[in-house]
Structure formats: structure tokens, C-alpha cells
Design a protein around this motif. Structure first.
Motif, mmCIF file in Angstrom:
data_model
loop_
_atom_site.group_PDB
_atom_site.id
_atom_site.type_symbol
_atom_site.label_atom_id
_atom_site.label_comp_id
_atom_site.label_asym_id
_atom_site.label_seq_id
_atom_site.Cartn_x
_atom_site.Cartn_y
_atom_site.Cartn_z
ATOM 1 N N ALA A 19 -0.427 -15.529 4.980
ATOM 2 C CA ALA A 19 -1.761 -14.930 5.033
ATOM 3 C C ALA A 19 -1.672 -13.418 5.128
ATOM 4 C CB ALA A 19 -2.531 -15.495 6.224
ATOM 5 N N GLU A 20 -0.660 -12.933 5.843
ATOM 6 C CA GLU A 20 -0.477 -11.486 5.959
ATOM 7 C C GLU A 20 -0.143 -10.867 4.606
ATOM 8 O OE1 GLU A 20 2.277 -8.326 8.500
ATOM 9 O OE2 GLU A 20 2.132 -10.418 9.140
ATOM 10 N N ILE A 21 0.739 -11.508 3.861
ATOM 11 C CA ILE A 21 1.100 -11.014 2.530
ATOM 12 C C ILE A 21 -0.121 -11.025 1.613
ATOM 13 C CG2 ILE A 21 2.417 -11.590 0.450
ATOM 14 C CD1 ILE A 21 4.722 -12.444 2.351
ATOM 15 N N ALA A 22 -0.944 -12.066 1.715
ATOM 16 C CA ALA A 22 -2.162 -12.148 0.903
ATOM 17 C C ALA A 22 -3.109 -11.002 1.233
ATOM 18 C CB ALA A 22 -2.850 -13.495 1.120
ATOM 19 N N VAL A 23 -3.183 -10.634 2.508
ATOM 20 C CA VAL A 23 -4.030 -9.511 2.909
ATOM 21 C C VAL A 23 -3.528 -8.219 2.282
ATOM 22 C CG1 VAL A 23 -4.649 -8.046 4.879
ATOM 23 C CG2 VAL A 23 -4.902 -10.517 5.040
ATOM 24 N N TYR A 24 -2.205 -8.004 2.303
ATOM 25 C CA TYR A 24 -1.656 -6.796 1.682
ATOM 26 C C TYR A 24 -2.001 -6.745 0.198
ATOM 27 C CZ TYR A 24 1.252 -6.307 5.891
ATOM 28 O OH TYR A 24 1.699 -6.163 7.169
ATOM 29 N N ARG A 25 -1.850 -7.844 -0.498
ATOM 30 C CA ARG A 25 -2.143 -7.868 -1.940
ATOM 31 C C ARG A 25 -3.627 -7.557 -2.189
ATOM 32 N NH1 ARG A 25 2.025 -9.673 -4.928
ATOM 33 N NH2 ARG A 25 3.620 -11.019 -3.959
ATOM 34 N N ARG A 26 -4.501 -8.126 -1.366
ATOM 35 C CA ARG A 26 -5.935 -7.892 -1.560
ATOM 36 C C ARG A 26 -6.308 -6.453 -1.231
ATOM 37 N NH1 ARG A 26 -10.006 -8.507 2.115
ATOM 38 N NH2 ARG A 26 -8.680 -9.738 3.504
ATOM 39 N N TRP A 27 -5.825 -5.973 -0.086
ATOM 40 C CA TRP A 27 -6.138 -4.595 0.295
ATOM 41 C C TRP A 27 -5.711 -3.604 -0.789
ATOM 42 C CZ3 TRP A 27 -4.114 -4.449 6.062
ATOM 43 C CH2 TRP A 27 -5.117 -4.951 6.911
ATOM 44 N N TRP A 28 -4.501 -3.787 -1.304
ATOM 45 C CA TRP A 28 -3.974 -2.825 -2.275
ATOM 46 C C TRP A 28 -4.621 -3.011 -3.638
ATOM 47 C CZ3 TRP A 28 -2.407 1.724 -2.136
ATOM 48 C CH2 TRP A 28 -1.537 2.293 -3.069
#
Length: 359
Positions: free
Chosen positions: A129-138
């Protein structure tokens, strides 16, 4: 002033969006202003087609309701978010009681606010979920960079951030950070100092209540504890894993103190567990420090309010956060940065440590 320039001054509202607040739309502005959506678009982007009075009225309504431009359009425009992100894979209830993260964030915020940057904080359930957040934020350009906490051994987040080319600073180390910049402190040296201090007091059976297994700093402390125990010739040097909560810290303490040949000193990986351990020792009728010495990591005001006050390892956590923020802002600006070694935690002896009872 164009809409894009105005929007950069209101990026703090992104935090509200992360918390689930409904995002205002052009249709909302048009309805309140009594104009078409096309007129709103013209006004916010500084294009002709509306009167100056209408333009100012539309901009005022947009500011009032916290409207932000479409994130995809912002990404295409190359505009900066003036915000950085911190995703934490920790239960929210722990963050509310653990002083370390509150002090760290206060240091980060102090540095960011001076540069008109906002901090977007999100709690996640797991590393995926953390990696998914990074992808979405960027991908949506919600942030210009991120902080990475709780570094793990062979951390999957590191190669993902390298692939995304998202500016990032790891708060932890040393090593295991790939090409990412980092801010770290020498936990091994601090732990060895603590064990040598306890041995000098006469302790030969020392235990440790550790943090979450798999975190790099937990592994570094564990390795240093074992090696120091062997070098110092201890009769016993046992580590019991935990999760930083008071409940688990208390459970680990009962297990250690209920065993034959119980330790005469325990080192805890944070202050919350150490305070819970003190309560358990007193509940079991053991005197601190006469029967049991206690040392806490991450010295805080809580450590000084107990009876007796806790001997603790401490450093300037807000300054640690400020150093990480400076590193990240430099990375966002495209400057070359690497690993920054912060101060090593120092031991402050208080009333919870003494020579062990002869019995």
C-alpha cells in the motif's frame, strides 16, 4: 495572476483531500457564481472571455471552497506541488502515543514551513500500500519528494523509488538505501555504550526488548547486542522481539522476569515499552533499580516523569527531522546529496539503573 500561480499557494488543502474530504469541482464554482463551466475555466486560467469583475468573483469563490486544478493537468503543466509526502506503515494508534514520530515531524515541519512547503502524511496498512501511495502521489504530482521511514533489510521501496525517479530521503541506515540519500545515526555504538555502562555497574545478565523484526535499525541493534554480550563475557544476553507498544512491551517483560535466571537489567527499544516494563516489574514486586535496572531508547519527557525516572538513550529528534527535511529539499532542487550521519544517541543515567542486588 494565473490560476496555476495561485494554486501553488494553496497546496496545504491537499492534506484535506487525503483525509477523504470531497474535492471541489469547476461545476461547484460555476453553480455558486451563476456562470457556465467554460466561464470558470477562462477566469481561472487568465484567458479572455469574462469581465474582470466576474474573474475576481470566480477566483474568490475558488479560494473559499478550496478548489485545486485537476491533478493530471498539473502534472502535464510541470507545476510543483510545494508539498512532500510521508507514508507510515504503522498502526495509527501507535503514532498517537509514541513521542519519537511526533518530535521527528515537528522538526520536519519547522524546516518545511520556512520554505512554504506542506507535509502530506498518510498511514498505510502494508508495504504494498505504501508503494501504491508513492506511485499515485508522483503520477499525479501531489508531492515533489518523499521521506522513507522504517527502512527494512532488502527494502522493496528503494528500487521502486529509484525507478520512479522520485526525490526521496531515507530516515535510517547506514546502507540498504541504494542511490537514495539518507540521514542516519549509529545505533550500534549507542547500544554498546549502554551495555558497557551496565557491565561496569556489575550486571552479567542483560536482556533486550527489541522493536519490530525486519526493520534495519532493529537488526543493527540486535547484532550489536549479541556481539557486545560475547565480547563482555555476559552470562546471559537475550533479545525478545516486540512491536513498540506498551502492551507488547509489558508481555515481553513478564516473560523475561518470570523465567529462571531472570535478567538484572533490560534495555528497551523505545520509551513506551520501557515505561510498561517498569510498571510490570513493580507489579511483580521487584524494586527498580535494586532488583532490576531499566534503560530506554528515545529519551522523552515521559522518561523523566516516572518513578524512578528512566535512564535513557537520547538525541535531538527534532533536529534529526530538520536535517532530513534539508536533505530532501536539496534533492528536489536537483543538488547532489548522499548519506548524512547525525549525532549518536547519548546515555543519560537516572534513577532506574544501579548495581544489581547481591541476592
Amino acid at each position: 495572476m494565473t490560476w496555476w500561480a495561485w494554486s501553488r499557494g494553496s497546496v496545504g488543502r491537499l492534506v484535506a483531500k487525503e483525509r477523504g474530504v470531497k474535492r471541489p469541482t469547476i461545476a461547484d464554482i460555476a453553480r455558486r457564481a451563476g456562470v457556465s463551466k467554460g466561464a470558470v475555466s477562462y477566469a481561472l486560467n487568465g484567458q479572455p472571455g469574462v469581465s474582470e469583475a466576474t474573474r475576481q468573483r470566480i477566483i474568490a469563490i475558488a479560494q473559499e471552497i478550496g478548489f485545486n486544478p485537476n491533478s493530471a493537468a498539473r502534472a502535464l503543466s510541470g507545476a510543483t506541488a510545494n508539498a512532500v509526502g510521508l507514508a507510515l506503515c504503522r498502526p495509527a494508534r501507535i503514532l498517537g502515543i509514541e513521542p519519537f514520530f511526533m518530535e521527528l515531524i515537528s522538526g520536519v515541519e519547522g524546516e518545511l514551513s520556512a520554505r512554504s512547503y506542506a507535509l502530506t502524511l498518510q498511514v498505510v496498512a502494508d508495504p504494498d500500500a505504501e508503494i501504491a501511495v508513492y506511485r499515485r502521489w508522483w503520477g499525479e504530482r501531489r508531492v515533489d519528494g518523499v521521506f522513507v521511514c522504517d527502512l527494512r533489510v532488502d527494502d522493496r521501496r528503494v528500487p521502486v523509488l529509484e525507478e520512479l525517479q522520485l526525490p526521496a530521503v531515507v530516515i535510517g541506515g547506514p546502507g540498504h538505501t541504494g542511490t537514495l540519500a539518507s540521514v542516519w545515526a549509529d545505533d550500534a555504538a549507542a547500544l554498546v555504550e549502554t551495555m558497557e555502562y551496565l557491565v561496569a555497574l556489575g550486571h552479567r545478565r542483560i536482556a533486550r526488548v527489541g522493536g519490530l523484526p525486519g526493520l534495519l535499525h532493529t537488526e543493527i541493534r540486535g547484532k550489536a547486542f549479541v556481539e557486545a554480550g560475547e565480547r563482555l563475557g555476559l552470562e546471559q544476553s537475550l533479545t525478545v522481539p516486540s512491536d513498540y507498544t506498551g502492551e507488547e512491551g509489558a508481555r515481553a517483560t513478564r516473560r523475561l522476569l518470570g523465567a529462571a535466571g531472570r535478567p538484572t537489567a533490560i534495555i528497551y527499544d523505545n520509551d513506551v515499552m520501557a515505561i510498561a516494563g517498569l510498571a510490570v516489574a513493580q507489579e511483580m514486586g521487584l524494586a527498580v533499580p535494586g532488583d532490576l535496572s531499566i534503560v530506554a531508547w528515545d529519551d522523552s519527557a515521559l522518561c523523566q516523569l516516572t518513578h524512578p525516572p528512566l535512564t535513557a538513550l537520547g538525541r535531538d529528534i527534532p533536529a534529526y527531522g530538520a536535517h532530513a527535511a534539508r536533505q530532501l529539499l536539496a534533492a528536489i532542487e536537483g543538488r547532489e546529496i548522499g548519506a548524512y550521519q547525525d549525532e549518536t544517541a547519548h546515555l543519560t543515567p537516572r534513577g532506574s539503573t544501579a548495581a544489581p542486588s547481591p541476592a
